[in-house]
Enzyme design. Structure first.
Site, short mmCIF file in Angstrom:
data_model
loop_
_atom_site.label_atom_id
_atom_site.label_comp_id
_atom_site.label_asym_id
_atom_site.label_seq_id
_atom_site.Cartn_x
_atom_site.Cartn_y
_atom_site.Cartn_z
N TYR A 141 47.25 54.56 42.65
CA TYR A 141 46.64 53.58 43.57
C TYR A 141 46.89 52.05 43.24
CZ TYR A 141 42.86 50.94 45.90
OH TYR A 141 42.19 49.95 46.70
O1 LIG Z 1 37.72 47.19 42.90
C1 LIG Z 1 38.66 48.00 43.23
O2 LIG Z 1 39.68 47.61 43.41
C2 LIG Z 1 38.41 49.40 43.74
O3 LIG Z 1 37.00 49.72 43.59
C3 LIG Z 1 36.75 51.17 43.73
O4 LIG Z 1 37.01 51.74 42.50
P1 LIG Z 1 35.96 51.98 41.33
O5 LIG Z 1 35.77 50.44 40.90
O6 LIG Z 1 36.60 52.81 40.38
O7 LIG Z 1 34.90 52.51 42.11
P2 LIG Z 1 33.95 53.99 41.88
O8 LIG Z 1 34.95 54.94 42.26
O9 LIG Z 1 32.75 53.68 43.00
O10 LIG Z 1 33.48 53.94 40.45
C4 LIG Z 1 32.82 52.89 40.03
C5 LIG Z 1 32.75 53.24 38.54
O11 LIG Z 1 31.64 54.39 38.22
C6 LIG Z 1 32.47 55.42 37.26
N1 LIG Z 1 32.37 56.68 37.80
C7 LIG Z 1 32.96 57.04 39.01
C8 LIG Z 1 32.68 58.35 39.68
C9 LIG Z 1 31.94 59.15 38.71
O12 LIG Z 1 31.65 60.51 38.80
N2 LIG Z 1 31.46 58.87 37.49
C10 LIG Z 1 31.50 57.70 37.22
O13 LIG Z 1 30.99 57.22 36.13
C11 LIG Z 1 33.88 54.81 37.49
O14 LIG Z 1 34.38 55.31 36.23
C12 LIG Z 1 33.83 53.36 37.53
O15 LIG Z 1 33.50 52.71 36.41
C13 LIG Z 1 37.34 51.71 45.04
O16 LIG Z 1 37.07 53.07 45.25
C14 LIG Z 1 38.89 51.32 45.06
O17 LIG Z 1 39.16 51.77 46.39
C15 LIG Z 1 38.98 49.75 44.92
O18 LIG Z 1 40.09 49.49 45.26
#
Ligand SMILES: O=C(O)[C@H]1O[C@H](OP(=O)(O)OP(=O)(O)OC[C@H]2O[C@@H](n3ccc(=O)[nH]c3=O)[C@H](O)[C@@H]2O)[C@H](O)[C@@H](O)[C@@H]1O
Length: 429
Positions: free
Chosen positions: A240
Site C-alpha cells: 500500500y
Molecule cells: O495514516 C495512514 O497513512 C494510513 O492510516 C491508516 O492505517 P493505520 O494507521 O494502519 O490504521 P489502522 O488500520 O486503523 O491501525 C491503527 C493502529 O491499530 C493497530 N491495529 C490494527 C488492527 C488491529 O486489529 N489491531 C491493532 O492493534 C495497527 O497496528 C495500528 O497501529 C489507514 O488504514 C490507511 O489507509 C492510511 O493510509
C-alpha cells in the site's frame, strides 16, 4: 474425461433444455453446413455479427454500464458542477462515497463550489455505508457518478461536460494490511487508476489543478520523529505504502512534463463519523459493543504501537486549504507551457497516541470494557508509530488541527450509535 467432438464444442455448457435438444440441433447443424456456399454465407454473417458487436462495445461503456451516460446523466453532472459563489471552483471529487471524499464534497458544496463525485462503490467494505454517504450528498445537491477512475472514456466525457477547475483525487485502495491479501487491487486503483486520471487531466481544457491523497505510510521504516516531508520515503513497509510512494513519483512526472499543478497530501490515520469500518478504531468499536475480543498489536519488546490519529474535520480543512492555495496548471493542448506548482504536505495531528490508549478512550465513551488479546505485531506492513510535522502546511495555508483523540472519538461514538445503534448485529463488514 472423454474428449468432446467438434460439434459438442459449439454447444453451450449450460444444462437443461438445451442439451435435451442436442440431437435435433446436430442434425440441423449438418444440414446448414451441407454446402460450401451456405458455409461461406454463415461465415460472412458471423464476421458481420462480430464486427457489429465490437463496434457496440467500443462505442462507450454507457451501453453496458447503465451507471453513466445518457441525457439525464449529463444533466445531473452539469447541475452538480454548477458553481454557486463568486470565484468558486468546479471540483471533481474521486472517491466521493468514501470517508474523506464524502466529507470534503460536502464542505465544498456547502460553501458554494460545484462538486461532481465519482466512486466505483466497490465492496472492500460495506457498500451500504457508501450508499448512505451518497444519499447524504445527494440531499445536498452533489451527484456521484458511479464509475471507476480506470474508465478513460467516462473520464473524457466528464471533462467534456464539466470544465473542472480542480480535481480532488481521493479514490484509492486503502488499508495497509489488506495489501497482502489482494495486492493487485492496489496496483489497479492506486497506480493504473491514478495514471488514467492524470492522462484525462493532462488533455482537459482547461487543465485542472490536482490535489490527491498520498499517505503517512510512505515514511515506512523512517525512525526520525516527527516525520517531515523532506525525510526519507524510499523504504515502504507495505505494498500500500509503495503504491502511494509511486503515486508521488508519478504525479511529479506529470507535473514536470505536462505542467499539471499537483499537491499530494500525506494523511495520518484519519478517523471520525462516517469513517472506514476496516480501520482499527471502527472495528474495535463494533467488537467491543458485540462483546467480542479485539486484537491489539504490540511492537518490538512489547512496546505499544502509536498513531498520529487525525480527526476528519481537520483533514477536511487541510484538503480545502490545499485546493484554495493550488495554483493553476500551466499546460494546454496536452503540452506544458511553463513550470507548474508541485507540493507535498503532511496532514497529521502532531500528537501520537498509543493503540491501548485509543482503546481506553473508546471504552470510556462506549461505557463497555474491551476484551483484549495482546499480540506481537505480525510482519504485515504495519509500522510502529507515526508522528507528523505539519509546519509546511501551517506556513502555506494555516493548517491547524484542533481536535484531540478524546474529543474526536466522542464524536465518532455518538455518530456510530446513532447510525448502527447499540445492537447493530452483523450488518457491518
Ligand atoms: O495514516 C495512514 O497513512 C494510513 O492510516 C491508516 O492505517 P493505520 O494507521 O494502519 O490504521 P489502522 O488500520 O486503523 O491501525 C491503527 C493502529 O491499530 C493497530 N491495529 C490494527 C488492527 C488491529 O486489529 N489491531 C491493532 O492493534 C495497527 O497496528 C495500528 O497501529 C489507514 O488504514 C490507511 O489507509 C492510511 O493510509
Amino acid at each position: 474425461m472423454p474428449s468432446m467432438s467438434a460439434e459438442e464444442l459449439f454447444l453451450p455448457s449450460t444444462p437443461g433444455k438445451f442439451k435435451d435438444k442436442s440431437h435435433s440441433m446436430q442434425r440441423q447443424f449438418h444440414r446448414c453446413f451441407a454446402s460450401t456456399s451456405t458455409m461461406f454465407l454463415w461465415a460472412l454473417f458471423l464476421v458481420a455479427l462480430t464486427a457489429a458487436y465490437l463496434s457496440f462495445v467500443d462505442s462507450g461503456s454507457k451501453y453496458f454500464n447503465t451507471a453513466w451516460g445518457g441525457i439525464h446523466w449529463e444533466k445531473q453532472v452539469r447541475a452538480s458542477a454548477q458553481i454557486h459563489r463568486t470565484n468558486g471552483f468546479s471540483v471533481l471529487v474521486t472517491g466521493a462515497a468514501g470517508f474523506v471524499g464524502s466529507h470534503v464534497s460536502l464542505a465544498l458544496r456547502k460553501r458554494g463550489d460545484g462538486v461532481v463525485g465519482l466512486d466505483n462503490f466497490n465492496n472492500y467494505y460495506d457498500p451500504a455505508l457508501k450508499n448512505a454517504r451518497k444519499e447524504l450528498l445527494n440531499a445536498h445537491g452533489v451527484f456521484i457518478v458511479e464509475g471507476d477512475v480506470n474508465d478513460a472514456k467516462m473520464l473524457a466525457r466528464l471533462f467534456e461536460i464539466a470544465r473542472f477547475t480542480h480535481v480532488m483525487h481521493l479514490a484509492a485502495q486503502a488499508g495497509v494490511r489488506y495489501a497482502m491479501e489482494n495486492p493487485h487491487s492496489y496496483i489497479h486503483s492506486n497506480i493504473a487508476g491514478l495514471v488514467t486520471l492524470l492522462e484525462a487531466c493532462k488533455i482537459a481544457e482547461p487543465q485542472p489543478s490536482i490535489v490527491w491523497a498520498s499517505s503517512s505510510s510512505v515514511y515506512g521504516l523512517n525512525e526520525k520523529a516527527p516525520f517531515s516531508e523532506s525525510d526519507r520515503t524510499d523504504r515502504p513497509a507495505s505494498l500500500y505504502a509503495a503504491t502511494k510512494k509511486a503515486g508521488e513519483e508519478i504525479t511529479h512526472t506529470y507535473n514536470h512534463i505536462y505542467g499539471l499543478s499537483i499537491t499530494g497530501l500525506r494523511f495520518f490515520t484519519v478517523y471520525g463519523p462516517w469513517g472506514r469500518p476496516d480501520m482499527a478504531y471502527f472495528s474495535f468499536t463494533r467488537n467491543i459493543l458485540q462483546g467480542k475480543a479485539i486484537t491489539v498489536y504490540r511492537g518490538k519488546n512489547h512496546a505499544d504501537l502509536a498513531r498520529d490519529f487525525t480527526y476528519i474535520d481537520d483533514i477536511v480543512k487541510g484538503c480545502v486549504g490545499s485546493l484554495d492555495t493550488a495554483k493553476k496548471s500551466t499546460g494546454s493542448g496536452g503540452k506544458k507551457r511553463g513550470p507548474a506548482q508541485f507540493r507535498i504536505f503532511n496532514l497529521g495531528n502532531t500528537s501520537p497516541v498509543t493503540v491501548p490508549m485509543m482503546v481506553g478512550i473508546l471504552e470510556k465513551h462506549l461505557k463497555v470494557k474491551a476484551k483484549k488479546n495482546l499480540v506481537d505485531m505480525p510482519g504485515n506492513g504495519d509500522v510502529p508509530f507515526t508522528h507528523a510535522n505539519i509546519s509546511y502546511a501551517r506556513k502555506e495555508f494555516g493548517y491547524n488541527p484542533t481536535t484531540d483523540l478524546q474529543t474526536g472519538l466522542k464524536k465518532f461514538v455518538k455518530w456510530y450509535l446513532s447510525y448502527y445503534g447499540y445492537n447493530h448485529g452483523n450488518s457491518v463488514k
